[in-house]
Design a protein around this motif. Sequence first.
Motif, PDB file in Angstrom:
ATOM      1  N   ASN A  51      39.035  56.033  46.183  1.00 26.31           N
ATOM      2  CA  ASN A  51      39.531  56.541  47.220  1.00 26.31           C
ATOM      3  C   ASN A  51      38.625  57.986  47.112  1.00 26.31           C
ATOM      4  O   ASN A  51      38.001  59.125  45.837  1.00 26.31           O
ATOM      5  CB  ASN A  51      40.593  56.911  46.006  1.00 26.31           C
TER       6      ASN A  51
ATOM      7  N   GLU B 174      47.357  56.334  43.676  1.00 24.80           N
ATOM      8  CA  GLU B 174      47.191  55.173  44.929  1.00 24.80           C
ATOM      9  C   GLU B 174      46.404  54.165  44.509  1.00 24.80           C
ATOM     10  O   GLU B 174      47.315  52.915  45.392  1.00 24.80           O
ATOM     11  CB  GLU B 174      46.829  56.918  46.109  1.00 24.80           C
TER      12      GLU B 174
ATOM     13  N   SER C 258      52.312  56.049  53.763  1.00 26.01           N
ATOM     14  CA  SER C 258      52.253  55.566  52.445  1.00 26.01           C
ATOM     15  C   SER C 258      50.667  54.716  52.950  1.00 26.01           C
ATOM     16  O   SER C 258      49.926  53.990  53.475  1.00 26.01           O
ATOM     17  CB  SER C 258      52.998  54.170  52.424  1.00 26.01           C
ATOM     18  N   VAL C 259      49.997  54.745  51.264  1.00 25.63           N
ATOM     19  CA  VAL C 259      49.037  53.354  51.245  1.00 25.63           C
ATOM     20  C   VAL C 259      48.767  51.846  51.123  1.00 25.63           C
ATOM     21  O   VAL C 259      48.169  51.196  51.014  1.00 25.63           O
ATOM     22  CB  VAL C 259      47.887  54.079  49.917  1.00 25.63           C
TER      23      VAL C 259
END
Length: 499
Positions: A174, A279, A143-144
């Motif tokens: 990103n 994200e 997970s971010v």
Amino acid sequence: MGKKQKIFRPKARIPKGLRDIPAAAVRAEAAMLARIREVYEAYGFEPLETSAFEYADALGKFLPDADRPNEGVFSLQDDDEQWLSLRYDLTAPLARYVAEHYDGLPKPFRRYQTGPVWRNEKPGPGRFRQFTQFDADTVGAPSVAADAELCMMAADCLEALGIPRGSYVMRVNNRKVLDGVFENAGIAGEGAEFEAQHLTVMRAIDKLDRLGPEGVRLLLGKGRKDESGDFTEGAHLSDEQIDRIMAFTDAGGDDRAAVCARMEELVGESARGLEGVAEMRLIDELLNAGGYGAGRVAFDPSVVRGLGYYTGPVFEAELTFEAETEEGRMRFGSVGGGGRYDDLVERFKGVKVPATGFSIGVSRLYAALEALGKLETETVLPPVIVLTMDNDRLADYQRMVMELRAAGIRAEMYLGGSGMRAQVKYADKRGAPCVVIEGEDERAAGEVTIKDLILGAQKAEEITDNTEWRESAHAQISAPRADLVSAVKDVLARHTAAR
């Protein structure tokens, strides 16, 4: 007579791009690292040490300086014909460590590490071939949320070191979003040629703060010649593709949600790009929940990071203030960075092992703190020097030194071969607060003489004639040999309060 042979004497010099660090700076850096370590520990990270050397194939080829010998690393061949390389960062060795000890590690595995790294780069002002990094990484967290946590922790580190809010910002982007922009701009494909072009584009964008938009445009096009005449080959994009890339780098702003909306427009229908935007929105949500507004953590599409192994969120810690330095007034810019690298451990294991990390550039951050006046300078009183007045009594002097040390006083016995005057001069040069003297007269009387060098220097500036000098007994006292420790402590007490 034969001709006298010339003796070869090597020139005393340090190699280019390296430096020596004196005692005061070593202590100040250690205090800075201790502050960072406290923050890392508070977040639950554990320490790890890895080797300075790694097998070259384990390190991989991810550096931006592909035109340097050995692709930017220092390498040597072992006696078994294996190539070894000095580590160029602390992340690649971590990936090797995790792969080697995978089954026995808790997942996620959270570690921090500090130490020197080496890069075979062209040295310049503030750019060294050996420098120190301080990393924290989480391996095994898909997970971010792990990326968002590192951004928060980096902000906390800067504030713990005395850098106030408004004087720094964590900038986040990103790589997936950038891949989506590439795809939408027609810069897509498979194979080594496309991979090389992508790296060239990212490394061009990474130089935006140094070269400005026009310099980056040249690197995205045919290439750029620098001030020395060296030519760097470009990515050979079309004008339209360059415009799309530059529009992406200019999509940042103070509102993280608005930046995400602009990113979404620029990636178009790219599935990977849209995944990256999603994200970023989750990171924004987590940052808001933690109380980290855009003034502390901002979304900036111009952040790409130069290393080739990043696969998702990337971030940089940037100092935004200007300070006066020896080179003039300057802005320090980036003092750390990192990002997600989900493929590094896979190189060894053959399975996806998600990972993310952040690295502080210790030397640059140290220089910034020094310019801000925020360095914690540890006050260490120089040692008391026990003079060696009689070589037949060295054991007696050694006993004095041991008594002082046992009482918690820094002390050393003079180990040179010079007389009393030179010994006192040595103690002056060391900054010693006092010297202990036991000659024949003192020994016969069962006493020691303690000369207060700090007070003596102060009195010397005030004294104008010999009579005044003789009458100034404050700087030199006699004490029973049995009272050596207490007498020295009395002298030190005069000066420790003033420090």
